[in-house]
Design a protein around this motif. Structure first.
Motif, PDB file in Angstrom:
ATOM      1  N   TYR A 133     -24.049   8.981  15.517  1.00  0.00           N
ATOM      2  CA  TYR A 133     -23.023   9.984  16.401  1.00  0.00           C
ATOM      3  C   TYR A 133     -23.959  11.377  16.655  1.00  0.00           C
ATOM      4  CZ  TYR A 133     -19.783  13.864  16.977  1.00  0.00           C
ATOM      5  OH  TYR A 133     -19.057  14.917  17.362  1.00  0.00           O
ATOM      6  N   MET A 134     -24.532  11.614  15.482  1.00  0.00           N
ATOM      7  CA  MET A 134     -25.361  13.042  15.581  1.00  0.00           C
ATOM      8  C   MET A 134     -26.436  12.840  16.640  1.00  0.00           C
ATOM      9  SD  MET A 134     -23.856  15.451  13.655  1.00  0.00           S
ATOM     10  CE  MET A 134     -25.263  16.744  13.260  1.00  0.00           C
ATOM     11  N   GLY A 135     -27.353  11.800  16.536  1.00  0.00           N
ATOM     12  CA  GLY A 135     -28.248  11.426  17.407  1.00  0.00           C
ATOM     13  C   GLY A 135     -27.907  11.638  18.745  1.00  0.00           C
ATOM     14  N   ILE A 136     -26.871  10.993  19.059  1.00  0.00           N
ATOM     15  CA  ILE A 136     -26.337  11.213  20.615  1.00  0.00           C
ATOM     16  C   ILE A 136     -25.785  12.364  21.170  1.00  0.00           C
ATOM     17  CG2 ILE A 136     -24.246  10.149  22.136  1.00  0.00           C
ATOM     18  CD1 ILE A 136     -24.505   7.489  20.491  1.00  0.00           C
ATOM     19  N   LYS A 137     -25.127  13.005  19.896  1.00  0.00           N
ATOM     20  CA  LYS A 137     -24.615  14.402  20.154  1.00  0.00           C
ATOM     21  C   LYS A 137     -25.865  15.357  20.515  1.00  0.00           C
ATOM     22  CE  LYS A 137     -21.471  17.854  18.577  1.00  0.00           C
ATOM     23  NZ  LYS A 137     -20.505  18.191  17.394  1.00  0.00           N
ATOM     24  N   PHE A 138     -26.952  15.235  19.761  1.00  0.00           N
ATOM     25  CA  PHE A 138     -27.969  15.984  19.651  1.00  0.00           C
ATOM     26  C   PHE A 138     -28.625  15.680  20.980  1.00  0.00           C
ATOM     27  CE2 PHE A 138     -32.381  17.255  19.172  1.00  0.00           C
ATOM     28  CZ  PHE A 138     -32.298  18.517  18.689  1.00  0.00           C
ATOM     29  N   TYR A 139     -28.786  14.557  21.540  1.00  0.00           N
ATOM     30  CA  TYR A 139     -29.487  14.228  22.634  1.00  0.00           C
ATOM     31  C   TYR A 139     -28.664  14.842  23.939  1.00  0.00           C
ATOM     32  CZ  TYR A 139     -31.069  11.380  26.679  1.00  0.00           C
ATOM     33  OH  TYR A 139     -31.669  10.887  27.798  1.00  0.00           O
ATOM     34  N   ILE A 140     -27.341  14.894  23.684  1.00  0.00           N
ATOM     35  CA  ILE A 140     -26.689  15.243  24.911  1.00  0.00           C
ATOM     36  C   ILE A 140     -26.618  16.746  25.006  1.00  0.00           C
ATOM     37  CG2 ILE A 140     -24.394  15.452  25.757  1.00  0.00           C
ATOM     38  CD1 ILE A 140     -23.465  12.956  24.799  1.00  0.00           C
ATOM     39  N   ILE A 141     -26.502  17.376  23.967  1.00  0.00           N
ATOM     40  CA  ILE A 141     -26.685  18.795  23.969  1.00  0.00           C
ATOM     41  C   ILE A 141     -27.982  19.232  24.160  1.00  0.00           C
ATOM     42  CG2 ILE A 141     -26.411  20.904  22.239  1.00  0.00           C
ATOM     43  CD1 ILE A 141     -24.214  19.518  20.930  1.00  0.00           C
ATOM     44  N   GLU A 142     -29.049  18.721  23.460  1.00  0.00           N
ATOM     45  CA  GLU A 142     -30.417  18.903  23.798  1.00  0.00           C
ATOM     46  C   GLU A 142     -30.735  19.062  25.446  1.00  0.00           C
ATOM     47  OE1 GLU A 142     -34.415  18.051  24.894  1.00  0.00           O
ATOM     48  OE2 GLU A 142     -33.035  16.278  24.522  1.00  0.00           O
ATOM     49  N   ARG A 143     -30.372  18.036  25.993  1.00  0.00           N
ATOM     50  CA  ARG A 143     -30.537  18.048  27.300  1.00  0.00           C
ATOM     51  C   ARG A 143     -29.778  18.940  28.229  1.00  0.00           C
ATOM     52  NH1 ARG A 143     -34.181  14.522  29.658  1.00  0.00           N
ATOM     53  NH2 ARG A 143     -32.862  13.802  31.432  1.00  0.00           N
ATOM     54  N   HIS A 144     -28.763  19.744  27.590  1.00  0.00           N
ATOM     55  CA  HIS A 144     -28.081  20.583  28.172  1.00  0.00           C
ATOM     56  C   HIS A 144     -28.617  22.226  28.007  1.00  0.00           C
ATOM     57  CE1 HIS A 144     -24.403  22.802  29.948  1.00  0.00           C
ATOM     58  NE2 HIS A 144     -24.196  23.401  28.722  1.00  0.00           N
ATOM     59  N   LEU A 145     -28.875  21.965  26.612  1.00  0.00           N
ATOM     60  CA  LEU A 145     -29.425  23.385  26.060  1.00  0.00           C
ATOM     61  C   LEU A 145     -30.855  23.766  26.382  1.00  0.00           C
ATOM     62  CD1 LEU A 145     -28.595  25.705  24.367  1.00  0.00           C
ATOM     63  CD2 LEU A 145     -29.041  24.418  22.230  1.00  0.00           C
ATOM     64  N   PHE A 146     -31.750  22.674  26.073  1.00  0.00           N
ATOM     65  CA  PHE A 146     -33.040  22.932  26.208  1.00  0.00           C
ATOM     66  C   PHE A 146     -33.575  22.424  27.628  1.00  0.00           C
ATOM     67  CE2 PHE A 146     -32.374  22.051  21.483  1.00  0.00           C
ATOM     68  CZ  PHE A 146     -32.347  23.674  21.042  1.00  0.00           C
ATOM     69  N   ARG A 147     -33.481  23.054  28.705  1.00  0.00           N
ATOM     70  CA  ARG A 147     -33.762  22.667  30.042  1.00  0.00           C
ATOM     71  C   ARG A 147     -35.123  22.692  30.444  1.00  0.00           C
ATOM     72  NH1 ARG A 147     -28.737  25.501  30.578  1.00  0.00           N
ATOM     73  NH2 ARG A 147     -26.973  24.084  30.876  1.00  0.00           N
ATOM     74  N   GLY A 148     -35.936  23.664  29.643  1.00  0.00           N
ATOM     75  CA  GLY A 148     -37.416  23.593  29.995  1.00  0.00           C
ATOM     76  C   GLY A 148     -37.502  24.736  31.196  1.00  0.00           C
ATOM     77  N   GLY A 149     -38.645  25.090  31.460  1.00  0.00           N
ATOM     78  CA  GLY A 149     -38.793  25.818  32.692  1.00  0.00           C
ATOM     79  C   GLY A 149     -39.975  27.170  32.098  1.00  0.00           C
ATOM     80  N   GLY A 150     -39.593  27.449  30.892  1.00  0.00           N
ATOM     81  CA  GLY A 150     -40.299  28.694  30.386  1.00  0.00           C
ATOM     82  C   GLY A 150     -41.690  28.144  29.709  1.00  0.00           C
TER      83      GLY A 150
END
Length: 553
Positions: free
Chosen positions: A134-151
């Motif tokens: 659960y934590m892995g899936i949750k982290f993956y979803i949030i990571e994709r939303h939160l850490f978008r890259g570009g900087g």
């Protein structure tokens, strides 16, 4: 076998009534006599040795006859022998039944206990696996939303590629942190908080600088406005229908408005709304810090149970709601004081997030990730965050510098009125950000320039008076260590400036920056025709040409 079956069947029918009332242990049914004792008591032969306790305990668990058969393995017993075996009473091991009372009959209970332990372990493992998944899936979803890259910041790399350093300031990691009201608030995209977190991973230093939201700036395509409107103009004026692209357009316009003010590059951005800040503080169990003076603000008393005292002087522990009030209050204080409070809160929250109590608690981590993931925009990548964590954890909060632009001797800003609006502007004059840039660049000095601290001598080789001083002041504003400013004995008015490297390779980053700034390739020797003798310890010599006259940045 047939004989055994008939005998057992006959016994079952004969004792059918008593079997219902008797107890069964591992398939042995009692007829209410003592288990293992026959109707005619069995008496061992006189002189037959009794088994010792040690021998009994060494035997395998289970049932053992009082005597062993005479038959060999693989030899079929005769009917008479079978009859003797059947008639002989069955005795349980003492290790299993003990003396026969209930407390000592632990065999079945021991088995059940072991089974319960195994089940508990299996359930625990299953829960851990499910929780981890659960934590892995949750982290993956949030990571994709939160850490978008570009900087991107060259100095954040473990092994810095010198060719990636575009100029002075790239030896730090500068993060622009914006606080907005967010959905449901009036002026949802106005940046109430504008803060720069500047991290020096080379020398392990951090500085926080707050910029007033009311600072009067030029916003490309939108005339002159308060700084807090730049992001909103960029986001609302975006041609994209995608929210992420709109946020990026807002940040791009804000960077253009801010760059002439601060004079340092911005490498990353983070936008935090009120909900994210409040939830983050609650997720880590609140934050504790020292309040230097009582904060009184009747304008937001309705949000504090109609109590105008937002915070008492002294050590305080705030939950998310109180921390938010403390951060946004400015009715009875100045915008500069509010910036100082916000820097306090950032340091306290950083300490709590990085504490062992938070990282060791998966519930807090989950809550923190949820609050960040839903209400924060950043252009970090996950690798950037990992590296940033490695750097920041090495720096104690006591070494985090809190910078402002109103405290002497760096009181560079003042309040004013512009077209009926209360604004903040430089003391040097409207849009004159030179002194501001000078202070910021030196307070947030490039990490490589700080580490090498190479002594530089500047000589004027032209007939233009004051050119060496002008060049030296510019270099100083970027954090260079200029130790000598002078003129050559005989001016030759060269068209191009000359850079001489006397460092023997000990200051490669300073050399790299100077070559970029002057637009020349350094030479390794000083011409004797110049008639100059730099002081001992000088690492670089700059002979200014006419091109330095047009250099202002």
């Amino acid at each position: 076998m047939l004989y055994w079956f008939r005998r057992m069947t006959h016994g079952s029918k004969k004792n059918k009534g008593s079997a219902r009332s008797g107890r069964s242990i591992d398939g042995i049914v009692s007829d209410n006599r003592r288990l293992g004792v026959s109707a005619t008591p069995f008496h061992p032969q006189i002189g037959q040795p009794a088994g010792s306790l040690g021998n009994t305990l060494r035997r395998a668990e289970g049932f053992h006859p009082m005597r062993t058969g005479s038959g060999s393995i693989g030899v079929v017993a005769t009917p008479a022998e079978v009859s003797l075996v059947i008639d002989e009473p069955i005795v349980l091991d003492d290790a299993v039944l003990g003396s026969g009372d209930k407390k000592s009959r632990r065999g079945p209970h021991l088995f059940k206990g072991r089974l319960s332990v195994k089940r508990a372990i299996l359930i625990l493992v299953a829960l851990l696996l499910a929780g981890g998944l659960y934590m892995g899936i949750k982290f993956y979803i949030i990571e994709r939303h939160l850490f978008r890259g570009g900087g991107g910041a060259p100095a954040l790399a473990s092994n810095v590629d010198i060719n990636q350093l575009r100029g002075e300031g790239d030896g730090r990691v500068n993060i622009l942190i914006l606080g907005i009201g967010g959905p449901g608030h009036e002026g949802a995209d106005l940046t109430d908080t504008v803060m720069i977190a500047s991290i020096d991973p080379i020398n392990n230093q951090v500085s926080l600088l707050s910029l007033p939201r009311d600072l009067w700036v030029k916003i490309p395509g939108n005339g002159s406005q308060k700084l807090n409107a730049a992001y909103a103009y960029g986001k609302q004026g975006s041609d994209s229908q995608n929210l992420i692209d709109q946020e990026r357009d807002g940040l791009a316009l804000l960077d253009k408005a801010l760059q002439p003010v601060i004079g340092i590059p911005i490498h990353y951005h983070a936008i935090i709304d009120f909900i994210a800040f409040k939830q983050a503080v609650d997720a880590v169990g609140g934050i504790t810090f020292y309040v230097p003076e009582t904060l009184y603000d009747p304008s937001i008393a309705w949000e504090n149970k109609y109590n105008p005292v937002i915070a008492q002087k002294g050590s305080q522990t705030f939950n998310g709601a109180r921390a938010l009030l403390y951060a946004k209050s400015r009715e009875t204080s100045t915008d500069f004081a509010r910036g100082e409070r916000q820097r306090q809160l950032m340091v306290a929250l950083k300490d709590k997030i990085l504490s062992a109590g938070t990282f060791a608690n998966p519930v807090k981590i989950s809550q923190l990730m949820s609050s960040f993931g839903d209400n924060i925009y950043t252009d970090f990548s996950l690798n950037d965050i990992k590296r940033l964590y490695e750097v920041v954890t090495k720096i104690p909060s006591s070494d985090i510098g809190s910078l402002d632009l109103v405290t002497p001797p760096h009181d560079l800003l003042t309040t004013a009125n512009q077209g009926g609006l209360s604004i903040v502007r430089p003391k040097a004059g409207l849009y004159d950000y030179g002194p501001l840039q000078n202070y910021i660049r030196n307070a947030m000095r490039d990490g490589f320039l700080l580490k090498e601290n190479a002594a530089i001598a500047v000589y004027n080789a032209t007939s233009i008076a004051g050119l060496a001083t002008k060049q030296a002041d510019l270099l100083k504003s970027y954090g260079y260590n200029v130790t000598t400013v002078d003129n050559v004995a005989k001016p030759t008015d060269p068209a191009k400036s000359v850079l001489v490297d006397l460092s023997s390779g000990s200051a490669k980053y300073t050399r790299h920056y100077l070559q970029q700034r002057l637009g020349v390739v350094a030479t390794g020797s000083l011409s004797p025709d110049l008639g100059i003798s730099p002081p001992a310890g000088t690492k670089f010599v700059i002979i200014t040409g006419k091109d330095a006259h047009n250099s202002s940045q």
